[in-house]
Design an enzyme around this catalytic site. Structure first.
Site, PDB file in Angstrom:
ATOM      1  N   THR A   1      49.287  49.482  38.955  1.00  0.00           N
ATOM      2  CA  THR A   1      48.710  49.121  40.321  1.00  0.00           C
ATOM      3  C   THR A   1      47.031  49.196  39.933  1.00  0.00           C
ATOM      4  O   THR A   1      46.711  49.800  39.235  1.00  0.00           O
ATOM      5  CB  THR A   1      49.143  50.055  41.390  1.00  0.00           C
ATOM      6  OG1 THR A   1      48.816  49.412  42.707  1.00  0.00           O
ATOM      7  CG2 THR A   1      48.371  51.394  41.272  1.00  0.00           C
TER       8      THR A   1
ATOM      9  N   CYS B   1      42.335  53.512  48.244  1.00  0.00           N
ATOM     10  CA  CYS B   1      43.638  54.045  48.271  1.00  0.00           C
ATOM     11  C   CYS B   1      43.986  54.951  47.286  1.00  0.00           C
ATOM     12  O   CYS B   1      43.127  55.294  46.215  1.00  0.00           O
ATOM     13  CB  CYS B   1      44.507  52.866  48.223  1.00  0.00           C
ATOM     14  SG  CYS B   1      44.516  51.451  49.402  1.00  0.00           S
TER      15      CYS B   1
ATOM     16  N   HIS C   1      51.527  53.238  46.525  1.00  0.00           N
ATOM     17  CA  HIS C   1      49.990  52.665  46.633  1.00  0.00           C
ATOM     18  C   HIS C   1      49.605  52.949  48.159  1.00  0.00           C
ATOM     19  O   HIS C   1      50.003  52.203  48.887  1.00  0.00           O
ATOM     20  CB  HIS C   1      49.909  51.340  46.179  1.00  0.00           C
ATOM     21  CG  HIS C   1      48.309  50.840  46.140  1.00  0.00           C
ATOM     22  ND1 HIS C   1      47.950  49.995  45.049  1.00  0.00           N
ATOM     23  CD2 HIS C   1      47.346  51.070  47.137  1.00  0.00           C
ATOM     24  CE1 HIS C   1      46.681  49.814  45.532  1.00  0.00           C
ATOM     25  NE2 HIS C   1      46.447  50.310  46.766  1.00  0.00           N
TER      26      HIS C   1
END
Lengths: 213, 166
Positions: free
Chosen positions: B32, B37, B54
């Site tokens: 990812t 985030c 995520h």
């Protein structure tokens, strides 16, 4: 309030940004000394996952010059270069063969920031003149101006850059608004993008004002 | 064995999109890209089952539309899916590594959100009895994570920086 824009509202925004793109074309053409066309390629309101792919594959390395948007609308306006395209732009500006510049030193970053400043200011001046919400006496944004902060420079993954820029909207909504403009020199598309990313509050203000436009 | 950009034939790469989670068994890799985030990586070393979330925001405030977006819905959802995959309760066997929460824009929303996300994630993991064994949080740049379900190692790449593993 759900600030999802209708197709008509997005078309109206696209037309307004199209005028900004026209003025930005002239400014960047003078700056590069070559005819450059700036075109609004998308007025998109998309979910988070789709937004993260707006600049292409998520781990594409990009050079980004973000400018904080202040005044009647807040948010970010960001000139994004795909890495090699950005370095080639530096070569154009320095009148040297394409491929000469291979990394982002101080001079190269300064050239990118100045390019962003020229494009961003031309765009915002035009938007300030044409956005009806800044002219309508009934608008909460009436009489406001659009001011860009000084451009920064970041070397970043495309998806990370968008995540940073869109976070303020993501707090308020699942549908995120991004206006993307692309650039071409004599029919050849440059791997540049100019992103307009309003803050969550400005998206709601845009939505309310376009609703009554 | 260092993780590489290009998985081998037996190492399928799973991309975890923003606001989503994924679960996989060895020998798969998971990847990812993070900005502000928070990425939560859970690992069952015995069963070699991994999970990655995520996470965008700390709290769903009761919303059920996008469970992967919020820490309070994503982490329990991720653990449930890992337990379904394993066919047994895993909570006491899981360890966690957390990443992200960077802030690129001065004074932007991402500063507070990054911190709030980290606080929420750590609290939820503590409440669920999952130990956090590694943290790589904050800073001003994005991170690309590549997680091996074979070793439990997470390789981190930041733009312009050296790669490292946790």
């Amino acid at each position: 309030m759900d600030p999802t824009l209708t197709d008509n509202q997005k078309r109206l925004l696209g037309a307004i940004f199209g005028r900004g793109a026209g003025d930005a074309s002239g400014a960047v053409s003078r700056w590069l000394g070559r005819p450059v066309t700036v075109t609004v390629s998308a007025v998109k309101q998309v979910d988070l996952a789709e937004a993260a792919e707006i600049l292409g594959p998520s781990d594409t390395l990009v050079a980004a010059c973000p400018m904080e948007l202040m005044g009647a609308l807040t948010g970010q306006i960001i000139l994004v270069f795909e890495d090699r395209s950005g370095l080639a732009t530096v070569d154009l500006l320095l009148h040297q063969p394409i491929g000469t510049t291979t990394e982002w030193g101080e001079l190269e970053q300064s050239a990118a920031r100045e390019t962003a400043n020229i494009v961003g200011c031309a765009y915002l001046n035009s938007l300030a003149a044409h956005l009806p919400i800044l002219e309508s006496p009934s608008s909460s944004l009436a009489g406001g101006s659009l001011l860009p902060g000084p451009p920064g420079f970041r070397h970043e993954f495309a998806a990370s850059l968008l995540e940073f820029a869109l976070m303020d909207q993501a707090i308020r909504s699942d549908r995120l608004l991004v206006v993307n403009s692309t650039f071409a020199i004599e029919e050849t598309r440059l791997d540049w993008s100019l992103l307009f990313v309003p803050s969550g509050a400005s998206l709601e203000a845009l939505h309310a004002c376009l609703e009554s436009a | 064995m260092p993780l590489t950009d290009k998985p081998g034939a037996s190492e399928e790469m799973i991309s975890v999109l923003i606001g989503r989670w994924a679960v996989a068994s060895a020998p798969k890799l998971m990847r990812t890209l993070l900005g502000s985030c928070v990425g939560v990586v859970l690992y069952d070393r015995l069963g070699k089952i991994g999970g990655m979330a995520h996470i965008v925001l700390p709290s769903s405030r009761g919303s059920t539309d996008q469970p992967g977006k919020y820490a309070d819905t994503a982490i329990p959802g991720l653990i449930e899916e890992m337990e379904r995959t394993a066919g047994r309760k895993l909570r006491t066997r899981l360890s966690a590594k957390i990443f992200g929460g960077a802030s690129m824009f001065q004074g932007g929303a991402s500063i507070d959100i990054g911190r709030s996300n980290q606080t929420a994630v750590e609290q939820i993991l503590a409440d669920l009895g999952v130990a956090v064994i590694a943290r790589d949080m904050g800073g001003e740049t994005g991170r690309r994570l590549t997680f091996s379900t074979v070793t439990g190692i997470v390789a981190v790449r930041i733009p312009g920086g050296a790669d490292y593993e946790l």
